[in-house]
Write an enzyme that holds these catalytic residues in place. Structure first.
Site, PDB file in Angstrom:
ATOM      1  CB  SER A 107      -0.908   0.073   1.456  1.00  0.00           C
ATOM      2  OG  SER A 107      -0.208   0.239   2.435  1.00  0.00           O
ATOM      3  CE  LYS A 108      -2.469   6.547  -2.369  1.00  0.00           C
ATOM      4  NZ  LYS A 108      -2.849   7.076  -3.526  1.00  0.00           N
ATOM      5  NE  ARG A 109      -2.873   5.886   5.209  1.00  0.00           N
ATOM      6  CZ  ARG A 109      -3.718   6.353   6.078  1.00  0.00           C
ATOM      7  NH1 ARG A 109      -3.724   5.645   7.208  1.00  0.00           N
ATOM      8  NH2 ARG A 109      -4.512   7.256   5.910  1.00  0.00           N
ATOM      9  CE  LYS A 110       1.486  -0.269   7.186  1.00  0.00           C
ATOM     10  NZ  LYS A 110       0.965  -1.556   7.499  1.00  0.00           N
ATOM     11  CG  ASN A 111       7.078  -0.449   0.069  1.00  0.00           C
ATOM     12  OD1 ASN A 111       8.048   0.189  -0.054  1.00  0.00           O
ATOM     13  ND2 ASN A 111       6.925  -1.654   0.401  1.00  0.00           N
TER      14      ASN A 111
END
Ligand code: GLU
Length: 494
Positions: A252-256
């Site tokens: 997910s773009k929150r983490k990566n």
């Protein structure tokens, strides 16, 4: 039989590395069998789909070398390849199912649906809504029809029992019919849902193998049933394992960073990114880590896909990219640099903002460095401000990040307007509000206009730098995030 595969992205945002991953495996599989690989754009969700997003998907897959034999831009015998251009076709298939009694018109309002769901929950029944829940009595149905009330077309589904799905990697998978809802096929505005359009198109485009993400496995019973209702052969199904963050959660773009453009702008080579995606759940027979698309194609065997969740780890990708770069000759390295950002087009974006600010050419490299670098070297001390605390600025950056994540166009005026709206809502002077943004983007407030800078370096890198700055300022805990989300929603942004 000619093997035909497809990748079918929905153009609703940044081009996702997951799309490239699925495209890569479909392309290898089709070409290994001397078949064709098709690109189809699934843009039936008209509120979320944009032509900009479609263009970015096409450009980034091409950049990776994952080109297609048939698609919206190259054409082909089964076109059009964009679902919005095929929309008039789908209705007749929905009506065909109505006539055969495999589908029904559903006049239920969203309030009624909520009430039906609440009722199931109250009774402790863990199952989906079925035709028997949804169908109205004959009189009520006729009354609503006479009023011209809006309706959707839904498919009939069994209430219980098991559905068997054959998957190339998993063998036979059993799924519970009780959990499968009476899926909407045609929406009240006449647009098909993903499920109807996808099945109709896979059939008409003569797709023989559907290789797609694991998240679609639960939809397979509906799809199998639709093929039966239409009397069509179903393609062979293959559900690929989902890409994961290093903590094993779904990528997910929150983490990566998940956008292909981020990796492009950070200076990864397309060969290295494709190579890395090829290692997600797959390995070469000789276990070699570095291989080209052609080598992967040559050695490809879908049965070598392993189902343990492959981890997309940026550090490993960087290591592999380093291997690719080191094996280049000086000439090739120079070409990579020139293609990437050391070129006239890119320099011309920077020069108008810089030339007034230097006295000698030797000052240029330093002042322009942030347009080429990855994350700026900043610490909490870089955010030292006479009036505002690090905590204040972290919150501003988080609000700005959310606003920028929701932004469609990435241009200086829009970026400025967003910042100004939040600053006004917080009653902070725009100059002060932009200070941490300068530090996040350029590493210092002594740079040219930060909104111009963000336009130049692009949305992906800009957002990644803002995220990085938030981390440098201590990050946001889960608990604080909840509070901030609420405060953000309540911001009086005009
Ligand atoms: N449009 C779907 C997606 O965005 C395609 C799923 C499929 O391959 O069936 O992932």
């Amino acid at each position: 039989m000619t093997v035909r595969t497809r990748v079918a992205p929905s153009p609703t945002g940044d081009p996702h590395v997951g799309t490239a991953y699925i495209a890569l495996f479909n392309r290898c599989f089709a070409h290994q069998h001397g078949g064709q690989f098709v690109l189809r754009i699934e843009d039936t969700d008209q509120t979320r789909s944009t032509s900009q997003s479609e263009q970015m998907i096409l450009d980034s897959l091409r950049w990776l070398g994952l080109d297609w034999d048939e698609g919206p831009d190259v054409g082909g015998p089964h076109g059009p390849y964009r679902q919005s251009e095929r929309k008039d076709m789908y209705r007749q298939y929905a009506e065909q199912l109505l006539e055969k009694g495999h589908a029904f018109k559903c006049y239920r309002t969203s309030e009624e649906l909520d009430a039906l769901r609440a009722e199931l929950k109250e009774k402790g029944e863990n199952r989906a809504l079925k035709p028997s829940d949804l169908e109205l009595g004959a009189d009520e149905q006729a009354a609503r029809e006479a009023q011209g009330a809006p309706y959707v077309i839904r498919m009939r589904v069994p209430t219980d029992g098991r559905c068997e799905i054959d998957d190339m990697l998993r063998g036979t998978v059993e799924l519970d019919w009780a959990l499968v809802d009476a899926q909407i096929l045609l929406k009240s505005d006449g647009m098909p849902t993903y499920h109807l359009a996808n099945i109709v198109d896979d059939h008409l485009m003569e797709i023989t193998h559907v290789i797609r993400g694991e998240e679609w496995l639960n939809s397979a019973p509906k799809h199998k049933l639709l093929y039966e209702y239409f009397g069509w052969d179903m393609p062979v199904l293959c559900h690929m394992p989902l890409l994961r963050n290093p903590d094993k959660s779904k990528l997910s773009k929150r983490k990566n960073p998940t956008s292909i453009l981020f990796y492009q702008r950070m200076g990864y080579l397309p060969q290295a990114l494709v190579n890395y995606l090829g290692r997600m759940g797959w390995s070469m027979p000789d276990e070699s880590e570095k291989f080209s698309l052609a080598q992967m194609q040559e050695a490809f065997d879908i049965q070598r896909v392993s189902l343990g969740g492959p981890v997309f780890d940026v550090e490993k990708l960087s290591w592999l990219n380093g291997q690719w770069l080191r094996e280049q000759s000086d000439e090739q390295f120079l070409d990579s640099l020139l293609n990437w950002a050391y070129n006239r087009d890119y320099a011309m974006k920077i020069i108008p903002h810089l030339r007034q600010r230097v006295e000698t050419l030797s000052e240029v490299a330093d002042k322009a460095a942030f347009c080429f670098n990855g994350m700026p070297a900043i610490s909490e001390a870089s955010f030292e401000h006479k009036q505002y605390s690090a905590e204040d600025m972290k919150v501003w950056l988080q609000y700005l990040l959310w606003t920028y994540e929701a932004r469609g166009d990435w241009n200086r005026d829009g970026l400025f307007a967003d910042a100004k709206a939040i600053a006004d809502a917080l009653e902070v002077k725009i100059k002060d509000f932009l200070f941490p943004v300068f530090v996040a983007i350029a590493g210092t407030s002594a740079s040219f206009s930060v909104v111009d800078s963000m336009e130049i370096i692009g949305s992906d890198v800009s957002r990644a730098r803002i995220r990085h700055a938030i981390e440098v300022l201590g990050g946001v805990s889960k608990k604080q995030m909840k509070k901030l989300e609420k405060a953000y929603r309540d911001l009086p942004v005009g």
